[in-house]
Design a protein around this motif. Structure first.
Motif, PDB file in Angstrom:
ATOM      1  N   ILE A 135       0.823  -1.210   0.000  1.00  0.00           N
ATOM      2  CA  ILE A 135       0.000   0.000   0.000  1.00  0.00           C
ATOM      3  C   ILE A 135       0.865   1.272   0.000  1.00  0.00           C
ATOM      4  O   ILE A 135       0.458   2.315  -0.480  1.00  0.00           O
ATOM      5  CB  ILE A 135      -1.000   0.008   1.191  1.00  0.00           C
ATOM      6  CG1 ILE A 135      -2.070   1.077   0.982  1.00  0.00           C
ATOM      7  CG2 ILE A 135      -0.301   0.149   2.520  1.00  0.00           C
ATOM      8  CD1 ILE A 135      -3.231   1.000   1.949  1.00  0.00           C
ATOM      9  N   THR A 139     -13.338  -3.003  -4.101  1.00  0.00           N
ATOM     10  CA  THR A 139     -12.443  -2.272  -3.184  1.00  0.00           C
ATOM     11  C   THR A 139     -12.590  -0.752  -3.349  1.00  0.00           C
ATOM     12  O   THR A 139     -12.276   0.011  -2.448  1.00  0.00           O
ATOM     13  CB  THR A 139     -10.977  -2.714  -3.382  1.00  0.00           C
ATOM     14  OG1 THR A 139     -10.935  -4.120  -3.404  1.00  0.00           O
ATOM     15  CG2 THR A 139     -10.072  -2.221  -2.280  1.00  0.00           C
ATOM     16  N   PHE A 177     -11.655   7.039   2.508  1.00  0.00           N
ATOM     17  CA  PHE A 177     -10.404   7.742   2.853  1.00  0.00           C
ATOM     18  C   PHE A 177     -10.190   9.002   2.014  1.00  0.00           C
ATOM     19  O   PHE A 177      -9.145   9.621   2.066  1.00  0.00           O
ATOM     20  CB  PHE A 177      -9.214   6.777   2.675  1.00  0.00           C
ATOM     21  CG  PHE A 177      -9.343   5.547   3.527  1.00  0.00           C
ATOM     22  CD1 PHE A 177      -8.998   5.572   4.866  1.00  0.00           C
ATOM     23  CD2 PHE A 177      -9.829   4.354   2.992  1.00  0.00           C
ATOM     24  CE1 PHE A 177      -9.139   4.449   5.662  1.00  0.00           C
ATOM     25  CE2 PHE A 177      -9.976   3.223   3.782  1.00  0.00           C
ATOM     26  CZ  PHE A 177      -9.627   3.272   5.117  1.00  0.00           C
TER      27      PHE A 177
HETATM   28  C1  HEM Z   1      -2.003   1.572  -4.403  1.00  0.00           C
HETATM   29  C2  HEM Z   1      -1.285   0.787  -3.711  1.00  0.00           C
HETATM   30  C3  HEM Z   1      -1.801  -0.568  -3.338  1.00  0.00           C
HETATM   31  C4  HEM Z   1      -1.279  -1.764  -3.722  1.00  0.00           C
HETATM   32  C5  HEM Z   1      -0.084  -1.983  -4.618  1.00  0.00           C
HETATM   33  C6  HEM Z   1      -2.086  -2.793  -3.120  1.00  0.00           C
HETATM   34  C7  HEM Z   1      -1.862  -4.140  -3.253  1.00  0.00           C
HETATM   35  C8  HEM Z   1      -2.690  -5.134  -2.788  1.00  0.00           C
HETATM   36  C9  HEM Z   1      -2.457  -6.541  -2.921  1.00  0.00           C
HETATM   37  C10 HEM Z   1      -1.232  -7.170  -3.558  1.00  0.00           C
HETATM   38  C11 HEM Z   1      -3.489  -7.180  -2.387  1.00  0.00           C
HETATM   39  C12 HEM Z   1      -3.702  -8.695  -2.317  1.00  0.00           C
HETATM   40  C13 HEM Z   1      -3.556  -9.201  -0.916  1.00  0.00           C
HETATM   41  C14 HEM Z   1      -3.985 -10.641  -0.760  1.00  0.00           C
HETATM   42  O1  HEM Z   1      -4.982 -11.073  -1.350  1.00  0.00           O
HETATM   43  O2  HEM Z   1      -3.315 -11.373  -0.013  1.00  0.00           O
HETATM   44  C15 HEM Z   1      -4.399  -6.181  -1.896  1.00  0.00           C
HETATM   45  C16 HEM Z   1      -5.586  -6.466  -1.303  1.00  0.00           C
HETATM   46  C17 HEM Z   1      -6.439  -5.529  -0.825  1.00  0.00           C
HETATM   47  N1  HEM Z   1      -6.219  -4.167  -0.783  1.00  0.00           N
HETATM   48 FE1  HEM Z   1      -4.663  -3.189  -1.581  1.00  0.00          FE
HETATM   49  N2  HEM Z   1      -3.095  -2.207  -2.406  1.00  0.00           N
HETATM   50  C18 HEM Z   1      -2.948  -0.848  -2.509  1.00  0.00           C
HETATM   51  C19 HEM Z   1      -3.771   0.096  -1.941  1.00  0.00           C
HETATM   52  C20 HEM Z   1      -4.941  -0.168  -1.302  1.00  0.00           C
HETATM   53  C21 HEM Z   1      -5.862   0.808  -0.796  1.00  0.00           C
HETATM   54  C22 HEM Z   1      -5.648   2.294  -0.879  1.00  0.00           C
HETATM   55  C23 HEM Z   1      -6.908   0.135  -0.264  1.00  0.00           C
HETATM   56  C24 HEM Z   1      -8.150   0.658   0.387  1.00  0.00           C
HETATM   57  C25 HEM Z   1      -8.289   1.784   0.931  1.00  0.00           C
HETATM   58  C26 HEM Z   1      -6.671  -1.255  -0.425  1.00  0.00           C
HETATM   59  C27 HEM Z   1      -7.505  -2.251  -0.013  1.00  0.00           C
HETATM   60  C28 HEM Z   1      -7.323  -3.590  -0.225  1.00  0.00           C
HETATM   61  C29 HEM Z   1      -8.313  -4.620   0.093  1.00  0.00           C
HETATM   62  C30 HEM Z   1      -9.677  -4.418   0.701  1.00  0.00           C
HETATM   63  C31 HEM Z   1      -7.742  -5.832  -0.284  1.00  0.00           C
HETATM   64  C32 HEM Z   1      -8.391  -7.222  -0.207  1.00  0.00           C
HETATM   65  C33 HEM Z   1      -9.066  -7.445  -1.533  1.00  0.00           C
HETATM   66  C34 HEM Z   1      -9.651  -8.830  -1.698  1.00  0.00           C
HETATM   67  O3  HEM Z   1     -10.716  -9.055  -1.156  1.00  0.00           O
HETATM   68  O4  HEM Z   1      -9.020  -9.634  -2.419  1.00  0.00           O
HETATM   69  N3  HEM Z   1      -5.462  -1.417  -1.050  1.00  0.00           N
HETATM   70  N4  HEM Z   1      -3.892  -4.939  -2.155  1.00  0.00           N
END
Ligand code: HEM
Length: 469
Positions: free
Chosen positions: A62, A82, A89
């Motif tokens: 993130i 998502t 935010f």
């Molecule tokens: C921009 C940079 C970001 C990157 C590179 C990133 C990357 C990732 C990755 C690789 C996952 C997979 C995790 C897994 O399934 O084990 C993930 C899941 C998730 N991320 Fe991010 N993320 C970022 C920003 C955010 C932001 C800003 C939010 C919300 C405010 C967010 C919310 C989530 C949520 C809710 C999941 C779970 C999704 C699911 O149900 O599969 N992420 N993220």
């Protein structure tokens, strides 16, 4: 912060409360660039996600570009739902004057309901849900990774300590080179993209293995995950960055030198030095400059800095000092064995990545004025080519890079699932009139790459592409 509101000379009654959103300049957003103060810029909106950082299922990813434009990262790494969470935010808008500032490239919309990427994502998500498959990992991937790590350790021992004979050790050095290439392509490439294993911490730790073969995982994520994937084949793509007197010219907007006429000959050999160059030159140059080509590095946290330097020291200690002290081979023989292993790993990594993006069959997109006249996902398909679909062997050996288009559209899906979702991607591309390119085999992809190098060595400069966002 710039607060839009009534002019101070106006007579404003208390009832006329300013409801327009806060606006921020790109420089203001860039100041919030750490895990403990993390703002993200996504499609012109500003989000303060600091409170979400410790809860993020993707862990440290993130803040891989905290304070910067994360539009493509956010869209490509998450299910469509998502977006709803993200809105919690929201804190304001990016100042319109900064929409085209350095580091921000605006693609056309393709994530709104019914648009190409939205439809494709929903179909792929439905496939995994319907078949109850975890998109992040698979048993195949975990078994393969164990095999590769054992192969790496065994080949290292066999190369430097296993045999008296130089010839036998040289064969083992080739095996070591292939093992190192496999660590990069099949293990580290996945985990640094957020797939392979189920938890963010285990992925982060396994990703650090690339540090143990000399390459910094922090720089890899910056160059590859943040830069190359968001800006594939644009002038600011750090994978195809060039200087005025670069040894290579791959796009029409790159400066041309007389020696480029022979690049299709000498680059075949020079590609072997890719890994050595990353380990000894590129990582340190990026550290010193704070950038990779036009891409400004994110802030390096103290943990990442410690990892960078301790792994470089550890690499020199076990890979160079240990054999130098304990191996029975002479210095000259050791140097030759190191070179063989590094060349093989370099060739593997270079060829497998180059054939996807550097051929005449794919496009180099114009980002003049910081705008790309195409949606990001359609841009990924336009700038990328696959090879050898249906070949189990190539999928294993290339870490799924024979399905590069699928990888670019779904970077955090484990590579062993690519063959299963490729038909969904191909069908959706057909439906939306997005041409999808597949070379029948690796040989034809490689020939196309060298034919392109030859052509770029002969064609003149087209400067219009040179303006970057
Ligand atoms: C921009 C940079 C970001 C990157 C590179 C990133 C990357 C990732 C990755 C690789 C996952 C997979 C995790 C897994 O399934 O084990 C993930 C899941 C998730 N991320 Fe991010 N993320 C970022 C920003 C955010 C932001 C800003 C939010 C919300 C405010 C967010 C919310 C989530 C949520 C809710 C999941 C779970 C999704 C699911 O149900 O599969 N992420 N993220």
């Amino acid at each position: 912060m710039r607060r839009r509101g009534p002019d101070c000379h106006e007579d404003v009654s208390a009832a006329q409360v300013d409801t327009s959103p806060n606006t921020f300049t790109a420089d203001e957003v860039a100041k919030h660039n750490s895990p403990s103060d993390c703002w993200l810029l996504i499609h012109g909106k500003v989000y303060d996600v600091t409170k979400w950082v410790p809860h993020h299922p993707g862990g440290s990813m993130i803040f891989v570009r905290a304070g910067g434009d994360c539009s493509q990262l956010f869209d490509s790494y998450h299910p469509v739902t998502t977006r709803l969470l993200l809105e919690k935010f929201y804190i304001g808008e990016l100042d319109k004057a900064d929409r085209c500032s350095p580091g921000i490239v605006e693609y056309e919309s393709d994530t709104q309901e019914g648009e190409f990427y939205d439809v494709l994502k929903r179909r792929v998500e439905k496939f995994f849900r319907g078949n109850e498959i975890n998109p992040r990992t698979s048993l195949d991937w975990r078994l393969k990774s164990v095999l590769i790590l054992v192969s790496f350790a065994a080949s290292f021992y066999a190369t430097f300590f296993g045999f008296q004979s130089f010839a036998a050790s040289a064969v083992c050095a080739c095996w070591l080179g292939v093992s190192m290439g496999q660590v990069g392509i099949s293990i580290v490439h996945d985990v640094n993209h957020g797939s392979g294993l189920s938890t963010a911490t285990s992925r982060y730790l396994l990703g650090a293995i690339v540090d143990l073969i000399g390459v910094s995982s922090f720089m890899w994520r910056q160059q590859h995950v943040v830069g190359h994937h968001a800006y594939t084949n644009l002038a600011c793509d750090p994978d195809i960055r060039v200087s005025e007197h670069d040894v290579r010219r791959v796009a029409p907007h790159h400066p041309k030198q007389p020696y480029h006429a022979y690049q299709h000959v000498y680059l075949a050999a020079l590609y072997g030095l890719l890994k050595v160059k990353s380990v000894l030159v590129d990582d340190f140059a990026a550290w010193a400059r704070g950038s990779i080509g036009q891409l400004r590095l994110s802030r390096i946290t103290p943990g990442e800095a410690a990892m960078f330097w301790s792994c470089k020291v550890l690499y020199v200690a076990y890979y160079i000092a240990l054999p130098a002290v304990c191996s029975h081979h002479s210095w000259r023989a050791l140097a030759a064995l190191w070179l063989i292993a590094e060349l093989i790993a370099g060739w593997m990594l270079a060829f497998l990545f180059q054939v996807a993006h550097i051929t005449g069959e794919v496009e180099f997109l114009d980002s003049a004025g910081g705008k790309v006249q195409r949606g990001w996902a359609a841009g990924q398909v336009a700038t990328t080519a696959d090879f050898s679909h249906g070949s189990w062997l190539w999928t294993q050996f290339s870490g799924g890079l024979n399905y590069q288009v699928v990888h670019h559209l779904f970077p955090n899906i484990c590579h062993t699932h690519y063959p299963a979702i490729a038909p969904i991607v191909i069908d959706t591309c057909r439906e939306f009139d997005v041409p999808y390119k597949i070379f029948p085999n690796f040989r034809s992809a490689l020939c196309a790459h060298f034919a392109h190098l030859k052509e770029m060595g002969a064609t003149q400069l087209i400067p219009s592409f040179a303006t970057v966002g």
